[in-house]
Every structure is written in structure tokens, then in C-alpha cells.
Design a protein around this motif. Structure first.
Motif, PDB file in Angstrom:
ATOM      1  N   ASP A  61       0.829  -1.213   0.000  1.00 57.66           N
ATOM      2  CA  ASP A  61       0.000   0.000   0.000  1.00 57.66           C
ATOM      3  C   ASP A  61       0.859   1.257   0.000  1.00 57.66           C
ATOM      4  OD1 ASP A  61      -2.204  -1.630   0.010  1.00 57.66           O
ATOM      5  OD2 ASP A  61      -2.704  -1.309   2.127  1.00 57.66           O
ATOM      6  N   ASN A  62       1.949   1.227   0.764  1.00 53.84           N
ATOM      7  CA  ASN A  62       2.858   2.368   0.823  1.00 53.84           C
ATOM      8  C   ASN A  62       3.478   2.622  -0.551  1.00 53.84           C
ATOM      9  OD1 ASN A  62       4.487   4.448   1.752  1.00 53.84           O
ATOM     10  ND2 ASN A  62       6.093   3.046   2.426  1.00 53.84           N
ATOM     11  N   PHE A  63       3.925   1.547  -1.197  1.00 48.94           N
ATOM     12  CA  PHE A  63       4.516   1.690  -2.528  1.00 48.94           C
ATOM     13  C   PHE A  63       3.491   2.248  -3.520  1.00 48.94           C
ATOM     14  CE2 PHE A  63       5.434  -0.140  -6.740  1.00 48.94           C
ATOM     15  CZ  PHE A  63       6.628   0.513  -6.985  1.00 48.94           C
ATOM     16  N   GLU A  64       2.271   1.701  -3.489  1.00 47.95           N
ATOM     17  CA  GLU A  64       1.243   2.168  -4.422  1.00 47.95           C
ATOM     18  C   GLU A  64       0.889   3.634  -4.156  1.00 47.95           C
ATOM     19  OE1 GLU A  64      -3.189   1.030  -6.106  1.00 47.95           O
ATOM     20  OE2 GLU A  64      -2.152  -0.384  -4.783  1.00 47.95           O
ATOM     21  N   MET A  65       0.826   4.010  -2.878  1.00 47.29           N
ATOM     22  CA  MET A  65       0.535   5.419  -2.547  1.00 47.29           C
ATOM     23  C   MET A  65       1.654   6.331  -3.044  1.00 47.29           C
ATOM     24  SD  MET A  65      -1.051   5.495   1.241  1.00 47.29           S
ATOM     25  CE  MET A  65      -2.609   4.770   1.649  1.00 47.29           C
ATOM     26  N   THR A  66       2.894   5.873  -2.924  1.00 45.66           N
ATOM     27  CA  THR A  66       4.029   6.668  -3.403  1.00 45.66           C
ATOM     28  C   THR A  66       3.954   6.864  -4.909  1.00 45.66           C
ATOM     29  OG1 THR A  66       5.399   5.809  -1.606  1.00 45.66           O
ATOM     30  CG2 THR A  66       6.549   6.793  -3.480  1.00 45.66           C
ATOM     31  N   VAL A  67       3.644   5.792  -5.635  1.00 46.54           N
ATOM     32  CA  VAL A  67       3.534   5.880  -7.088  1.00 46.54           C
ATOM     33  C   VAL A  67       2.389   6.806  -7.481  1.00 46.54           C
ATOM     34  CG1 VAL A  67       2.985   4.569  -9.176  1.00 46.54           C
ATOM     35  CG2 VAL A  67       4.624   3.658  -7.521  1.00 46.54           C
ATOM     36  N   ARG A  68       1.263   6.657  -6.813  1.00 44.41           N
ATOM     37  CA  ARG A  68       0.103   7.497  -7.141  1.00 44.41           C
ATOM     38  C   ARG A  68       0.363   8.959  -6.773  1.00 44.41           C
ATOM     39  NH1 ARG A  68      -3.820   4.906  -9.403  1.00 44.41           N
ATOM     40  NH2 ARG A  68      -4.047   2.673  -9.115  1.00 44.41           N
ATOM     41  N   ALA A  69       1.058   9.195  -5.676  1.00 44.08           N
ATOM     42  CA  ALA A  69       1.413  10.573  -5.315  1.00 44.08           C
ATOM     43  C   ALA A  69       2.349  11.166  -6.371  1.00 44.08           C
ATOM     44  CB  ALA A  69       2.057  10.607  -3.938  1.00 44.08           C
ATOM     45  N   ALA A  70       3.284  10.356  -6.868  1.00 42.74           N
ATOM     46  CA  ALA A  70       4.180  10.829  -7.931  1.00 42.74           C
ATOM     47  C   ALA A  70       3.380  11.137  -9.190  1.00 42.74           C
ATOM     48  CB  ALA A  70       5.258   9.780  -8.219  1.00 42.74           C
ATOM     49  N   ASN A  71       2.372  10.315  -9.485  1.00 46.42           N
ATOM     50  CA  ASN A  71       1.512  10.588 -10.640  1.00 46.42           C
ATOM     51  C   ASN A  71       0.752  11.895 -10.465  1.00 46.42           C
ATOM     52  OD1 ASN A  71       2.288   8.245 -11.918  1.00 46.42           O
ATOM     53  ND2 ASN A  71       0.519   7.063 -11.270  1.00 46.42           N
ATOM     54  N   MET A  72       0.317  12.167  -9.232  1.00 47.44           N
ATOM     55  CA  MET A  72      -0.385  13.433  -8.962  1.00 47.44           C
ATOM     56  C   MET A  72       0.561  14.619  -9.143  1.00 47.44           C
ATOM     57  SD  MET A  72      -2.761  12.429  -5.713  1.00 47.44           S
ATOM     58  CE  MET A  72      -3.349  14.077  -5.473  1.00 47.44           C
ATOM     59  N   VAL A  73       1.790  14.462  -8.679  1.00 43.33           N
ATOM     60  CA  VAL A  73       2.784  15.536  -8.848  1.00 43.33           C
ATOM     61  C   VAL A  73       3.055  15.760 -10.332  1.00 43.33           C
ATOM     62  CG1 VAL A  73       5.211  16.144  -8.479  1.00 43.33           C
ATOM     63  CG2 VAL A  73       3.846  15.239  -6.594  1.00 43.33           C
ATOM     64  N   ARG A  74       3.187  14.665 -11.102  1.00 40.61           N
ATOM     65  CA  ARG A  74       3.420  14.784 -12.541  1.00 40.61           C
ATOM     66  C   ARG A  74       2.250  15.505 -13.211  1.00 40.61           C
ATOM     67  NH1 ARG A  74       3.855   9.586 -13.960  1.00 40.61           N
ATOM     68  NH2 ARG A  74       5.936   9.508 -13.095  1.00 40.61           N
ATOM     69  N   ALA A  75       1.029  15.178 -12.796  1.00 37.87           N
ATOM     70  CA  ALA A  75      -0.142  15.846 -13.363  1.00 37.87           C
ATOM     71  C   ALA A  75      -0.149  17.330 -12.985  1.00 37.87           C
ATOM     72  CB  ALA A  75      -1.423  15.166 -12.889  1.00 37.87           C
ATOM     73  N   GLY A  76       0.249  17.642 -11.749  1.00 44.10           N
ATOM     74  CA  GLY A  76       0.341  19.044 -11.342  1.00 44.10           C
ATOM     75  C   GLY A  76       1.382  19.802 -12.145  1.00 44.10           C
ATOM     76  N   GLU A  77       2.515  19.165 -12.405  1.00 48.31           N
ATOM     77  CA  GLU A  77       3.553  19.795 -13.235  1.00 48.31           C
ATOM     78  C   GLU A  77       3.055  19.994 -14.665  1.00 48.31           C
ATOM     79  OE1 GLU A  77       6.845  17.135 -12.693  1.00 48.31           O
ATOM     80  OE2 GLU A  77       7.530  18.180 -10.893  1.00 48.31           O
TER      81      GLU A  77
END
Length: 144
Positions: A61-77
Motif C-alpha cells: 500500500d505504501n509503494f502504491e501510494m508513493t507511485v500514485r502521489a508521484a503521478n499526482m505531482v506529474r499531473a500538477g507539473e
């Protein structure tokens, strides 16, 4: 990776096509942020005991949350890049203000040209008068 490549390619030239491309980029980025946030919220729920150990599930779950958070950051960028692209487009294609600036500079330079012409004419007249006086003095002089 596909999203990054999508945002790197040049944009179409027509205004309508450009507007559609901007709109699509906006919708894709916002959808990515919402989808990833929703999935993170789903992962935050505590589930009953399953076949996987709790520690293993927590790491997953931690790994998946990290990946999804990175995806959110990429979308914000991507959204920030979109805003920068729109600003650049507006700055480069704001023809009325560009035309006004050109017209204003044209009037300014015409005024400067007229002023320089006036000063040159005055200088020419002064030099002609002085030359006439010098010639008259030279030809009427006894020391020639």
C-alpha cells in the motif's frame, strides 16, 4: 512515460486545434489527479485480514501510494506547463497590443526623424550663411 512524451511534442498551429489540445491536456491532467487521489483514499481504508500478511500489505500500500502521489505531482507539473504554454501563446499572439506598440514606436520615430531633419536644415542654413560670409571675406581680402 506516455504522458511526458505527450506534453513534449509541438502543439498544432491553428487556434482551434491549439485550443482543443490545451483543453485535452487540462482534462487529462485533472482526471489523472482525481483518479490517483481516489485510489490513495481507497488504499487508506483498513481491510479485514486477508491472505497477505499485514506488514506485506502495508508495504504494498505504501509503494502504491508513493507511485500514485508521484503521478499526482506529474499531473500538477503538467498543469503548470499548460499554464506557461497558454501565457506564452497569449504573449506571442496578442496582435492588438503588438500592433499598438508598433504604431506607437512608428509615430515616435517619425517625430524623431522630423526633429533630426529640422536640426539638419538649420545646421545646413547656418553653414551656408557662414560659408557665404567666409567666401565674401576671402574674395574681398587684400591678402589673397
Amino acid at each position: 512515460m506516455a504522458q511526458a512524451a505527450q506534453h513534449q511534442r509541438p502543439l498544432p498551429q491553428g487556434k482551434e486545434a491549439l485550443l482543443k489540445a490545451y483543453n485535452k491536456r487540462l482534462k487529462d491532467s485533472v482526471k489523472s489527479m482525481v483518479d490517483n487521489f481516489s485510489e490513495i483514499m481507497k488504499l487508506a481504508r483498513v481491510e479485514n485480514e486477508g491472505q497477505v500478511f499485514r506488514a506485506t500489505q502495508a508495504d504494498e500500500d505504501n509503494f502504491e501510494m508513493t507511485v500514485r502521489a508521484a503521478n499526482m505531482v506529474r499531473a500538477g507539473e503538467a498543469l503548470m506547463k499548460l499554464v506557461a504554454d497558454i501565457k506564452q501563446y497569449l504573449i506571442l499572439n496578442d496582435f492588438p497590443s503588438v500592433n499598438d506598440a508598433i504604431l506607437q514606436n512608428s509615430h515616435l520615430f517619425k517625430q524623431k526623424q522630423l526633429e533630426c531633419d529640422r536640426k539638419l536644415m538649420t545646421l545646413r542654413d547656418d553653414m551656408a550663411a557662414d560659408l557665404y560670409d567666409l567666401e565674401e571675406e576671402y574674395y574681398s581680402s587684400t591678402f589673397k
